[in-house]
Design an enzyme around this catalytic site. Structure first.
Site, PDB file in Angstrom:
ATOM      1  N   CYS A 145     -31.371  66.083 -60.765  1.00  0.00           N
ATOM      2  CA  CYS A 145     -30.959  65.789 -59.388  1.00  0.00           C
ATOM      3  C   CYS A 145     -31.043  67.056 -58.519  1.00  0.00           C
ATOM      4  O   CYS A 145     -32.134  67.489 -58.173  1.00  0.00           O
ATOM      5  CB  CYS A 145     -29.581  65.149 -59.355  1.00  0.00           C
ATOM      6  SG  CYS A 145     -29.197  64.394 -57.736  1.00  0.00           S
ATOM      7  N   HIS A 242     -29.779  60.803 -62.839  1.00  0.00           N
ATOM      8  CA  HIS A 242     -28.761  61.403 -63.703  1.00  0.00           C
ATOM      9  C   HIS A 242     -28.704  60.695 -65.061  1.00  0.00           C
ATOM     10  O   HIS A 242     -27.945  59.738 -65.238  1.00  0.00           O
ATOM     11  CB  HIS A 242     -27.387  61.291 -63.046  1.00  0.00           C
ATOM     12  CG  HIS A 242     -27.186  62.151 -61.847  1.00  0.00           C
ATOM     13  ND1 HIS A 242     -26.728  63.445 -61.931  1.00  0.00           N
ATOM     14  CD2 HIS A 242     -27.375  61.895 -60.531  1.00  0.00           C
ATOM     15  CE1 HIS A 242     -26.641  63.960 -60.712  1.00  0.00           C
ATOM     16  NE2 HIS A 242     -27.023  63.045 -59.845  1.00  0.00           N
ATOM     17  N   GLU A 244     -27.229  61.778 -67.565  1.00  0.00           N
ATOM     18  CA  GLU A 244     -25.913  62.098 -68.132  1.00  0.00           C
ATOM     19  C   GLU A 244     -24.803  61.208 -67.605  1.00  0.00           C
ATOM     20  O   GLU A 244     -23.697  61.180 -68.163  1.00  0.00           O
ATOM     21  CB  GLU A 244     -25.579  63.575 -67.856  1.00  0.00           C
ATOM     22  CG  GLU A 244     -25.063  63.892 -66.463  1.00  0.00           C
ATOM     23  CD  GLU A 244     -26.137  64.001 -65.386  1.00  0.00           C
ATOM     24  OE1 GLU A 244     -25.837  64.504 -64.289  1.00  0.00           O
ATOM     25  OE2 GLU A 244     -27.288  63.567 -65.632  1.00  0.00           O
TER      26      GLU A 244
END
Length: 294
Positions: A145, A242, A244
């Site tokens: 990002c 993202h 994660e």
């Protein structure tokens, strides 16, 4: 946004252990440059971005082990230990040159800040990332990002506000030829929380995928331009999204940004629906590890 409290030079270390033979290769070292602190509701439940990325890498390691065993590999010889270290880039704290030379990868996290701003810590981070191939030519660079945008600036492109607006929640990318090589298939689903974007590719980079709202949703640069793209021939890989993040994390970010009037109630409601959808973050983490030979 409040500036996070000063941190020690090395904020946290986590070891992600696979089953290893007695003569296992040396641990893989991933250095994380932290560009933000999670909103309080995320911090209280999921921890720092060090913890969040370490969890992703642990889950991706488990997937790598499962896939290897399914292909007939000895479960005691699946690969090395991962050492994950994090540093506070907001306060311009970086690993030593010696540690960078020992690293297998450097990862730049997301941030609520805008990567195009002339803020001292952001310009310092851009310069630092640009120096990494000189400090350690073999270390991979991962940008997530804001990190994707920092990489774009570091290697010759720009970052700007996307006139098409926000993308929040799980979105489906149409993969490019390069994206299909690395991720397989034609599509990839990944959580998004961004309004800024990279409008053009830096020299020698290829696009990984796109959506209707964002043309460049990731980038890749080869180690050797004369060889076909493969995980082993990746020098730099970035994602606008993202891997994660989870639905719970994104839901809490939506709540915080709606409460802070960063986004409207209407956009928040729409984004919550996207955030509840299934993503492929762990599979993406697996691809990142595959560039390290795991």
């Amino acid at each position: 946004m409040a500036t996070p409290a000063p941190l020690a030079a090395l904020q946290e270390t986590r070891r992600v252990t696979l089953s290893l033979p007695p003569t296992a290769p040396k641990p893989l070292v991933i250095l994380i440059l932290l560009a933000d602190t999670p909103v309080p509701s995320v911090l209280s439940t999921s921890g720092t971005y060090h913890s969040i990325f370490s969890t992703l890498l642990a889950r991706a390691s488990a997937l790598a082990s499962t896939q290897a065993q399914a292909n007939g590999a000895d479960p005691l010889a699946l690969g090395p230990e991962l050492v994950v270290e994090s540093y506070d880039a907001v306060h311009q704290v970086y690993p030593t040159e010696e540690r960078v030379k020992e690293a297998d990868a450097v990862l730049i996290t997301g941030s609520a800040s805008s990567a195009y701003l002339p803020t001292p810590w952001i310009t310092s981070l851009v310069s630092y990332v640009a120096s990494l191939p000189t400090l350690n030519p073999t270390a991979k660079i991962f940008g997530i990002c804001f990190g994707h945008q920092i990489v774009a600036r570091a290697f010759g492109s720009t970052v700007e506000v996307n006139e098409k607006g926000w993308e929040i929640g799980v979105r489906t990318l149409d993969l490019s030829e390069e994206g299909r090589v690395l991720f397989g298939g034609d599509k990839l689903t990944i959580h998004q929380v961004h309004r800024d974007h990279v409008p053009s590719l830096p020299p020698s980079f290829a696009c990984l995928g796109s959506t209707k709202a964002c043309d460049i949703h990731g980038m890749v640069k080869k180690v050797d331009e004369n060889l076909p793209l493969s995980p082993s021939n990746v020098s730099i890989i970035t994602l606008q999204g993202h891997p994660e993040f989870t639905s719970d994390i994104v839901g809490k970010i939506i709540d915080a940004r709606e409460k802070g009037r960063v986004i409207s109630h209407e956009l928040a409601e729409e984004s919550r629906k996207f955030a509840a959808e299934t993503d492929e973050g762990v599979r993406i983490g697996r691809v990142l590890l595959s560039t390290l030979g795991v």
